[in-house]
Design an enzyme around this catalytic site. Sequence first.
Site, PDB file in Angstrom:
ATOM      1  CB  SER A   1      -0.498  -0.162   0.905  1.00 52.74           C
ATOM      2  OG  SER A   1      -1.434   1.616   1.406  1.00 52.74           O
TER       3      SER A   1
ATOM      4  CE1 TYR B   1      -6.045   5.499  -2.222  1.00 50.43           C
ATOM      5  CE2 TYR B   1      -4.425   5.739  -0.413  1.00 50.43           C
ATOM      6  CZ  TYR B   1      -6.056   4.561  -1.399  1.00 50.43           C
ATOM      7  OH  TYR B   1      -6.409   3.984  -0.649  1.00 50.43           O
TER       8      TYR B   1
ATOM      9  CB  THR C   1      -6.472   2.690  -5.139  1.00 54.05           C
ATOM     10  OG1 THR C   1      -5.858   1.675  -4.428  1.00 54.05           O
ATOM     11  CG2 THR C   1      -7.694   3.073  -4.426  1.00 54.05           C
TER      12      THR C   1
ATOM     13  CE  LYS D   1      -7.715  -2.638  -3.494  1.00 54.87           C
ATOM     14  NZ  LYS D   1      -8.070  -1.786  -2.680  1.00 54.87           N
TER      15      LYS D   1
ATOM     16  CG  HIS E   1     -11.048   0.961  -0.650  1.00 51.97           C
ATOM     17  ND1 HIS E   1     -10.427   1.864  -1.538  1.00 51.97           N
ATOM     18  CD2 HIS E   1     -10.400   1.015   0.691  1.00 51.97           C
ATOM     19  CE1 HIS E   1      -8.989   2.031  -0.897  1.00 51.97           C
ATOM     20  NE2 HIS E   1      -9.290   2.187   0.314  1.00 51.97           N
TER      21      HIS E   1
HETATM   22  C1  FNR Z   1      -7.346  -1.438   2.550  1.00 51.78           C
HETATM   23  N1  FNR Z   1      -7.701  -1.290   1.273  1.00 51.78           N
HETATM   24  C2  FNR Z   1      -7.088  -0.461   0.468  1.00 51.78           C
HETATM   25  N2  FNR Z   1      -6.515  -0.684  -0.479  1.00 51.78           N
HETATM   26  C3  FNR Z   1      -6.280   0.484  -1.426  1.00 51.78           C
HETATM   27  O1  FNR Z   1      -6.453   0.936  -2.574  1.00 51.78           O
HETATM   28  N3  FNR Z   1      -4.931   1.414  -0.862  1.00 51.78           N
HETATM   29  C4  FNR Z   1      -4.872   0.977   0.787  1.00 51.78           C
HETATM   30  O2  FNR Z   1      -4.009   1.600   1.198  1.00 51.78           O
HETATM   31  C5  FNR Z   1      -5.951   0.548   1.223  1.00 51.78           C
HETATM   32  N4  FNR Z   1      -5.473   0.324   3.051  1.00 51.78           N
HETATM   33  C6  FNR Z   1      -6.537  -0.551   3.343  1.00 51.78           C
HETATM   34  C7  FNR Z   1      -6.170  -0.418   5.136  1.00 51.78           C
HETATM   35  C8  FNR Z   1      -7.104  -1.305   5.611  1.00 51.78           C
HETATM   36  C9  FNR Z   1      -7.145  -1.533   6.846  1.00 51.78           C
HETATM   37  C10 FNR Z   1      -8.633  -2.034   4.715  1.00 51.78           C
HETATM   38  C11 FNR Z   1      -9.383  -3.344   5.263  1.00 51.78           C
HETATM   39  C12 FNR Z   1      -8.619  -1.931   3.218  1.00 51.78           C
HETATM   40  C13 FNR Z   1      -8.256  -2.296   0.402  1.00 51.78           C
HETATM   41  C14 FNR Z   1      -8.503  -2.902  -0.042  1.00 51.78           C
HETATM   42  O3  FNR Z   1      -7.001  -3.276  -0.494  1.00 51.78           O
HETATM   43  C15 FNR Z   1      -9.401  -4.516  -0.332  1.00 51.78           C
HETATM   44  O4  FNR Z   1     -10.015  -3.778  -1.332  1.00 51.78           O
HETATM   45  C16 FNR Z   1     -10.257  -4.775   0.587  1.00 51.78           C
HETATM   46  O5  FNR Z   1      -9.790  -5.342   1.902  1.00 51.78           O
HETATM   47  C17 FNR Z   1     -10.896  -6.717   0.183  1.00 51.78           C
HETATM   48  O6  FNR Z   1     -11.026  -6.758   1.049  1.00 51.78           O
HETATM   49  P1  FNR Z   1     -11.561  -7.881   2.415  1.00 51.78           P
HETATM   50  O7  FNR Z   1     -10.725  -8.380   1.617  1.00 51.78           O
HETATM   51  O8  FNR Z   1     -10.617  -7.191   3.414  1.00 51.78           O
HETATM   52  O9  FNR Z   1     -12.832  -7.703   2.818  1.00 51.78           O
END
Ligand code: FNR
Length: 387
Positions: A145, A168, A194, A261, A285
């Site tokens: 990330s 980002y 993203t 994404k 997300h």
């Molecule tokens: C995320 N997600 C996320 N996505 C992204 O593009 N950049 C990021 O920094 C983050 N940070 C992030 C932090 C936390 C704590 C969570 C739970 C999620 C979203 C992540 O990439 C993904 O899309 C989801 O977590 C998928 O769903 P599940 O597997 O958690 O149900």
Amino acid sequence: MTRKDFLAALGAGAVTPQMLKSSPESKPASGGSPPVLKLSELCSLDDVEAQARSVMLSSVYDYVSAGAADELTTRWNREKYRELRLQAEVLTNVSQLDCTTTLLGQRMKMPILLAPTSNHRLVHPEGELATARGAGLAEATMVLSNGANTSVEDVLRVATQPVWFQLYVDPDRGLARELVQRVEAAGAKALCVTVDAPIDGARNRPDRNPVVIPPGVGYPNYLSKADLVALQSLEGVHPPLLEWRDIEWIRSLTKLPVLLKGIMNPRDADTAVKLGIDGIMVSNHGGRCLDTQPATIEVLPRVVAQVNGRVPVIVDGGIRRGTDVVKAIALGASAVQIGRPCIYGLAVGGAEGVAYVLQLLRQELLMAMALLGRSTLAQIDRSVIWH
Ligand code: FNR
């Protein structure tokens, strides 16, 4: 064979259905479960979450588990997998199971990636370094990330498997360019931009129980403070501007494959492919941005139909079972990503915990394939979904 031996064997390579038969492992004679269970006693990703919850600060658990607003999309992400039923075929030869795949020219041991999630040092002192080691142990690809607490360079130094970077796009395009160059120089293998989170959603649960970022925990992949400005007041909403022409510009900056994404609309997928994007990530997300969007597994078939094989489609959100992975593959995904479960694995067992989560999901995938009568991913098509 104990569960532990089994997971070790999974790490070593070939798997046969005989190995997939469960074996009894001794349980504590009495007195119920010990307060802290060993990894090998956690039988499912939900078990890992329950264990993680018991060791995490409640504010951190709320931050990780929460969805936006009423958390409906987060819930639907899981529920919609449960509503899909499977149709098995018996008496097919499944003596050699193979869930390897090739994605963007990269050979993968399983069609399961670690989704990009921020702030791993909130749950483990080694943060993303431990996550990368865990991905290495399980031979899985990690998507790092932009909001990691560890620099892309440091992560690449410990990684033994390919790492992709999630970007980002900084409102200061000079800084955005610099970061893309840095990511490429560090050795990341793909860039995932993203596009669904110009701002966070209304995160009510974490807002009620806020996380305190400990001193020394920072964001070394952010180059400007502007990115870190959280929406803390009700004064105004000014998301940074990101448009299709910026995506074209990002595409022009790098030789790395670029994926988008956060695509939930087939029209957007089509535009992306026409601009030369190399892959689509169907994602909401994890339900953390726009609540009441549909579940990703509902949207996936429409995006797949629109993309029509031009680029791979990856899906994330709510995947907790091997049968979920099968369903995503059946509906046209090339691979899936898991987000929260890896954080829970990290909280419970550091690198080994992350590896455990990935291996458990892979094990369940292989079990599901054997029971469905499919020995390769290519054999998993819509006919495994019961109508
Ligand atoms: C995320 N997600 C996320 N996505 C992204 O593009 N950049 C990021 O920094 C983050 N940070 C992030 C932090 C936390 C704590 C969570 C739970 C999620 C979203 C992540 O990439 C993904 O899309 C989801 O977590 C998928 O769903 P599940 O597997 O958690 O149900």
